[in-house]
Design a protein around this motif. Structure first.
Motif, PDB file in Angstrom:
ATOM      1  N   PHE A 318      34.487  40.590  47.244  1.00  0.00           N
ATOM      2  CA  PHE A 318      34.942  39.304  46.720  1.00  0.00           C
ATOM      3  C   PHE A 318      35.476  38.474  47.880  1.00  0.00           C
ATOM      4  CE2 PHE A 318      38.405  42.368  46.408  1.00  0.00           C
ATOM      5  CZ  PHE A 318      39.449  41.725  47.049  1.00  0.00           C
ATOM      6  N   ASN A 341      38.902  36.994  39.159  1.00  0.00           N
ATOM      7  CA  ASN A 341      39.543  38.301  39.067  1.00  0.00           C
ATOM      8  C   ASN A 341      40.923  38.232  39.696  1.00  0.00           C
ATOM      9  OD1 ASN A 341      37.446  40.291  38.055  1.00  0.00           O
ATOM     10  ND2 ASN A 341      36.323  39.375  39.768  1.00  0.00           N
ATOM     11  N   GLN A 353      42.361  47.132  44.031  1.00  0.00           N
ATOM     12  CA  GLN A 353      41.711  47.380  42.745  1.00  0.00           C
ATOM     13  C   GLN A 353      41.750  46.120  41.901  1.00  0.00           C
ATOM     14  OE1 GLN A 353      43.737  50.362  40.434  1.00  0.00           O
ATOM     15  NE2 GLN A 353      45.607  49.175  40.237  1.00  0.00           N
ATOM     16  N   TYR A 354      40.721  45.941  41.075  1.00  0.00           N
ATOM     17  CA  TYR A 354      40.713  44.839  40.109  1.00  0.00           C
ATOM     18  C   TYR A 354      41.746  45.135  39.026  1.00  0.00           C
ATOM     19  CZ  TYR A 354      36.247  43.229  42.063  1.00  0.00           C
ATOM     20  OH  TYR A 354      35.263  42.761  42.892  1.00  0.00           O
ATOM     21  N   PRO A 358      36.857  39.673  34.879  1.00  0.00           N
ATOM     22  CA  PRO A 358      35.577  40.191  34.390  1.00  0.00           C
ATOM     23  C   PRO A 358      35.150  41.499  35.033  1.00  0.00           C
ATOM     24  CG  PRO A 358      35.258  38.261  35.792  1.00  0.00           C
ATOM     25  CD  PRO A 358      36.715  38.343  35.504  1.00  0.00           C
ATOM     26  N   ASP A 359      35.665  41.813  36.234  1.00  0.00           N
ATOM     27  CA  ASP A 359      35.280  43.052  36.909  1.00  0.00           C
ATOM     28  C   ASP A 359      36.305  44.165  36.743  1.00  0.00           C
ATOM     29  OD1 ASP A 359      32.855  42.015  37.962  1.00  0.00           O
ATOM     30  OD2 ASP A 359      33.996  40.981  39.520  1.00  0.00           O
ATOM     31  N   ALA A 360      37.323  43.927  35.911  1.00  0.00           N
ATOM     32  CA  ALA A 360      38.375  44.932  35.747  1.00  0.00           C
ATOM     33  C   ALA A 360      38.021  46.000  34.720  1.00  0.00           C
ATOM     34  CB  ALA A 360      39.686  44.256  35.347  1.00  0.00           C
ATOM     35  N   ASN A 361      36.987  45.747  33.915  1.00  0.00           N
ATOM     36  CA  ASN A 361      36.530  46.718  32.911  1.00  0.00           C
ATOM     37  C   ASN A 361      37.621  47.116  31.916  1.00  0.00           C
ATOM     38  OD1 ASN A 361      33.888  46.897  34.039  1.00  0.00           O
ATOM     39  ND2 ASN A 361      34.672  48.305  35.606  1.00  0.00           N
ATOM     40  N   ASP A 365      39.267  39.606  30.730  1.00  0.00           N
ATOM     41  CA  ASP A 365      38.749  38.358  31.300  1.00  0.00           C
ATOM     42  C   ASP A 365      39.360  37.165  30.580  1.00  0.00           C
ATOM     43  OD1 ASP A 365      37.340  36.340  32.438  1.00  0.00           O
ATOM     44  OD2 ASP A 365      35.389  36.926  31.642  1.00  0.00           O
TER      45      ASP A 365
END
Length: 651
Positions: A318, A341, A353-354, A358-361, A365
């Motif tokens: 990122f 993020n 770490q996220y 949207p990329d944090a799972n 988001d």
């Protein structure tokens, strides 16, 4: 029958009137009143600590605010369309729950199906988006997952404040990832920094002349300090020397936040990329900088040059554009995607770490661009609970902190918006339905005391279109009040000597409270404020919702009132349709036999059609809306694509 709509002199004989037929006969469902808005009852239950609520009409759609040329975070000059949210333009009312409840009834355009409820407990902001169901909104602070910290202040509570190029200032709770809108910025920005001690946020506009903007977190007020003439992506406030540190490319500057004066300039060496990024001071004074190439430690050498030491790995997936430390000295970063993020990074190893996005799972988001971050710490002993007027509402929440009779405001249609009431004045004969014989623009502000009771109403208005040849008066009836419940009416304008007033300024010989704004609409072509004081505080339920029961008095014939569909005339009005001439309203409901009203009220700044242009020609979906009984094309009057024929509308 008297005549209007563009004729220089009134004509007495109705047979001589020449009217341009609108060309479309409407088939209107029984009982449809042409209303573009509805009453919505807000019910808030909050048995927790004292908290102030702000209620907004909510739409998650961004509107096209035009184009802007600016330098993006990569240092490129670009021109692009700017999209903004109107949520914070639509503040309807504020208040504090009394005995655990806060209830108000508001007017909302029917295309709004949600409200935005913001809770402020001593600068701890939380928010909830609530659906309108059967014209009601029910919110329970204890049950809402979006309302937290109702059991009292912790010693320190962190919030991540963020800005973006669309001019949004909002916060993210680092414990939950929940987002709360805070304020509409004067200009979009890539930078923000907080002076914690004075509770001030600073931001630099993203476009020339790059204003240094200052925001009071306590007072919700923006002001411009100075135009810096230089833009860039990185900013932080250094509590040790009280200066703003600003960086773009391989340069670092300091500015005096009080004046905008540039004090120092340094070079930065060792950056692998000079695009994007941010600055952040740790509590021990260590200065960190990030660019698109990662995280760096900055140290000033003996030659007065900042040397950068890379901390993060070479292959971050990122591009960091935002950076701030929280109270635990965790470093938060963000990337400026359309949905950013939030990332936590270790300043020792560069590991990350996220956390949200949207990329944090983790389903977190929040769909918002973050162009910069800073941290605001709510510390219990630093909360300002001064109550100058002693009304139980702290000054920071009190709209009138030195007046114990007034604490809150209740707006119609909103704090920054205006409504419009437009009339055709040939009732009960056929008009041309251009609705510009008299178009009244207005904003009503009910001033409420600490118990959420109304003590005063300010009705600010002006006639923005007057296509009539008559001398028409205009006013409204408050159906729930008697004349004796009004202490005074000031600001109305009278020049024609056909209105009789009571001593308190209401119209005489009326069963209900009738307020005449002007006996000739030409008297209020400029903005005019009419102030109505009540003899004692009254509930807003009893007061009702503006614009109440508005009406036009046609050509100084006092009994000839034109009202909104299905509204009742005043005691002095007469809708018996016994006037001379052709009667197109035999049932007296203010809807013609070809389906058109003679008055329409819109909770919006309505653009009226040009003279002799029927509303069905100026607005493409008016007919479909009306014939659906208001179910379809509910936003027919807005500037959404396809709604208007702009060459047929007075702008």
């Amino acid at each position: 029958m008297l005549n209007s709509c563009g004729f220089d002199e009134p004509v007495v004989d109705d047979d001589d009137i020449v009217i341009e037929d609108p060309g479309t006969v409407l088939s209107i469902p029984d009982g449809f009143d042409f209303s573009t808005y509805h009453d919505v009852k807000i019910n808030i239950v909050d048995d927790g600590n004292y908290a102030k609520y702000d209620i907004y009409a909510y739409s998650d759609e961004l509107y096209d605010a035009g184009t802007e040329t600016f330098e993006n975070e990569s240092g490129e000059i670009v021109t692009e369309t700017v999209y903004k949210s109107d949520v914070l333009d639509r503040l309807i009312f504020s208040g504090v729950a009394k005995n655990g409840t806060l209830q108000q009834t508001i007017n909302l355009p029917k295309f709004y199906d949600k409200v935005y409820i913001r809770r402020n407990e001593s600068l701890q902001f939380t928010a909830s988006i609530e659906d309108i169901v059967n014209q009601e909104v029910n919110f329970n602070a204890a049950e809402s997952k979006k309302s937290i910290k109702s059991s009292g202040l912790k010693s320190t509570t962190d919030y991540l404040y963020s800005v973006n190029g669309s001019g949004q200032l909002f916060q993210v709770d680092p414990l939950t990832g929940l987002l709360t809108d805070l304020s509409k910025m004067p200009m979009g920005s890539y930078t923000c920094a907080i002076d914690q001690e004075n509770k001030l946020l600073y931001s630099i506009g993203r476009s020339n002349p790059y204003p240094l903007m200052k925001y009071s977190i306590e007072k919700d007020i923006w002001e411009t300090v100075a135009n810096l003439g230089i833009g860039g992506p990185r900013l932080d406030y250094n509590a040790n020397d009280g200066l703003l540190y600003f960086s773009t490319k391989a340069k670092l500057y300091t500015f005096n936040p009080a004046t905008g004066e540039k004090l120092n300039t340094w070079n930065i060496e060792g950056l692998d990329s000079t695009s994007g990024g941010d600055l952040a001071f740790a509590d021990d004074g260590t200065l960190y900088l990030c660019t698109f190439s990662g995280l760096y430690l900055l140290e000033l050498d003996a030659n007065n040059v900042f040397q950068s030491t890379r901390i993060s790995a070479d292959s971050l997936p990122f591009q960091p554009t935002s950076m701030t430390f929280d109270s635990n000295q965790e470093l938060w970063l963000a990337n400026s995607a359309s949905s950013s993020n939030l990332i936590v990074m270790d300043t020792q190893t560069g590991g990350w770490q996220y956390k949200y996005g949207p990329d944090a799972n983790n389903g977190s988001d929040f769909g918002r661009t973050i162009n910069d971050l800073t941290t605001f710490r709510v510390i219990s002993e630093n909360v300002n609970d001064t109550d100058t007027d002693g009304d139980g509402i702290p000054d920071i929440d009190d709209a009138y902190p030195e007046d114990k009779e007034v604490a809150f405001e209740y707006f119609t249609p909103s704090k920054y918006g205006q409504g419009t009431i437009s009339f055709e004045d040939l009732w009960p004969t056929t008009g041309d339905y251009d609705f510009n014989d008299a178009a009244l623009s207005y904003q009503a502000v009910a001033k409420l005391n600490s118990d959420n009771m109304a003590v005063q109403l300010d009705f600010t208005c002006n006639i923005k279109a007057n296509g009539a040849g008559f001398t028409n008066g205009i006013g409204f009836q408050i159906d729930g009040l008697l004349p004796t419940e009004i202490e005074s009416v000031t600001g109305s304008v009278f020049t024609q000597n056909f209105i009789t007033l009571n001593q308190n300024g209401t119209e005489a010989d009326q069963e209900k409270a009738v307020i005449i704004l002007a006996d000739d609409v030409d008297n209020i072509l400029n903005e005019t404020k009419i102030t109505i004081r009540f003899t004692q505080p009254i509930s807003t339920e009893k007061l009702g919702v503006a614009p109440f029961n508005p009406f036009l008095i046609v050509n100084m014939v006092r009994e000839k009132e034109i009202h909104l569909p299905y509204m009742s005339p005043t005691s002095l009005g007469n809708n018996s349709t016994t006037f001379n001439g052709t009667n197109k309203d035999e049932d007296g409901n203010y809807i013609s036999d070809n389906g058109y009203p003679w008055a329409i009220s819109i909770i919006h700044d309505f653009k009226v059609p040009k003279e002799k242009v029927a509303i069905t020609d100026a607005y493409n979906f008016f007919s479909l809306w009306a014939e659906s009984g208001g179910l379809n094309y509910v936003n027919w009057y807005t500037d959404s694509s396809g709604n208007r024929n702009k060459d047929l509308i007075d702008q």
